[in-house]
Design an enzyme around this catalytic site. Structure first.
Site, PDB file in Angstrom:
ATOM      1  N   ARG A  97       0.882  -1.332  -0.105  1.00  9.63           N
ATOM      2  CA  ARG A  97      -0.044   0.146  -0.136  1.00  9.63           C
ATOM      3  C   ARG A  97       0.823   1.107  -0.032  1.00  9.63           C
ATOM      4  O   ARG A  97       1.804   1.620   0.925  1.00  9.63           O
ATOM      5  CB  ARG A  97      -1.067  -0.027   1.310  1.00  9.63           C
ATOM      6  N   ARG A 148      -5.996   1.653  -3.809  1.00  8.97           N
ATOM      7  CA  ARG A 148      -5.035   1.059  -3.000  1.00  8.97           C
ATOM      8  C   ARG A 148      -5.407  -0.540  -3.135  1.00  8.97           C
ATOM      9  O   ARG A 148      -6.292  -0.980  -3.121  1.00  8.97           O
ATOM     10  CB  ARG A 148      -5.325   1.504  -1.393  1.00  8.97           C
ATOM     11  N   ASP A 176      -6.886  -1.701   2.354  1.00  9.19           N
ATOM     12  CA  ASP A 176      -7.235  -0.801   3.379  1.00  9.19           C
ATOM     13  C   ASP A 176      -7.863  -1.546   4.841  1.00  9.19           C
ATOM     14  O   ASP A 176      -8.929  -1.953   4.561  1.00  9.19           O
ATOM     15  CB  ASP A 176      -8.067   0.306   2.838  1.00  9.19           C
ATOM     16  N   ASP A 199      -9.303  -1.078   8.428  1.00  9.06           N
ATOM     17  CA  ASP A 199      -9.670  -0.094   9.542  1.00  9.06           C
ATOM     18  C   ASP A 199     -10.070  -0.777  10.507  1.00  9.06           C
ATOM     19  O   ASP A 199     -10.620  -1.769  10.718  1.00  9.06           O
ATOM     20  CB  ASP A 199     -10.707   0.748   8.742  1.00  9.06           C
TER      21      ASP A 199
END
Length: 120
Positions: free
Chosen positions: A44, A53, A56, A58
């Site tokens: 990334r 990307r 990701d 989170d």
């Protein structure tokens, strides 16, 4: 796991979205460090907000903690309003009530779907 159109910067390929629940004994910043290392190891590169990307990762919630900082905000902002998060989360924890909300994930997903149909 669900495939959805991109969010934010829309001129990019579809996203694959998934949610998981893990047991973790460290702090929220410790977990963020680990997730960012995984992202970096997978290639990334952060060039533009909401841009393309490889991955990701989170943190949506962490033990109902509240963090308001430049590096980490918890709960993750706006996740209870985003269908691409709510759909896989509803598969995992349909009766979860996100921090600061009164509705379950399933109820929020239904509301977000209805709202998105009214926009289009």
């Amino acid at each position: 796991m669900v495939e959805t159109p991109p969010w934010g910067l829309i001129e990019q390929p579809s996203f694959i979205n998934a949610v998981c629940e893990i047991d973790f004994t460290g702090s929220a910043p410790d977990l963020l460090d680990i997730l960012q290392k995984i992202e970096n190891d997978m290639g990334r590169i952060r060039t533009e907000k909401w841009g393309p990307r490889v991955i990701d990762l989170d943190i949506l919630e962490f033990n109902r903690e509240i963090h308001l900082g430049e590096r980490l905000t918890l709960p993750h902002p706006f996740y209870p309003e985003r269908t691409f998060v709510l759909e896989p989360l509803a598969e995992l924890e349909p009766h979860w009530v996100p921090t600061g909300y009164r509705n379950t994930v399933s109820e929020l997903w239904a509301l977000a779907l209805a709202a998105s149909k009214n926009i289009n």
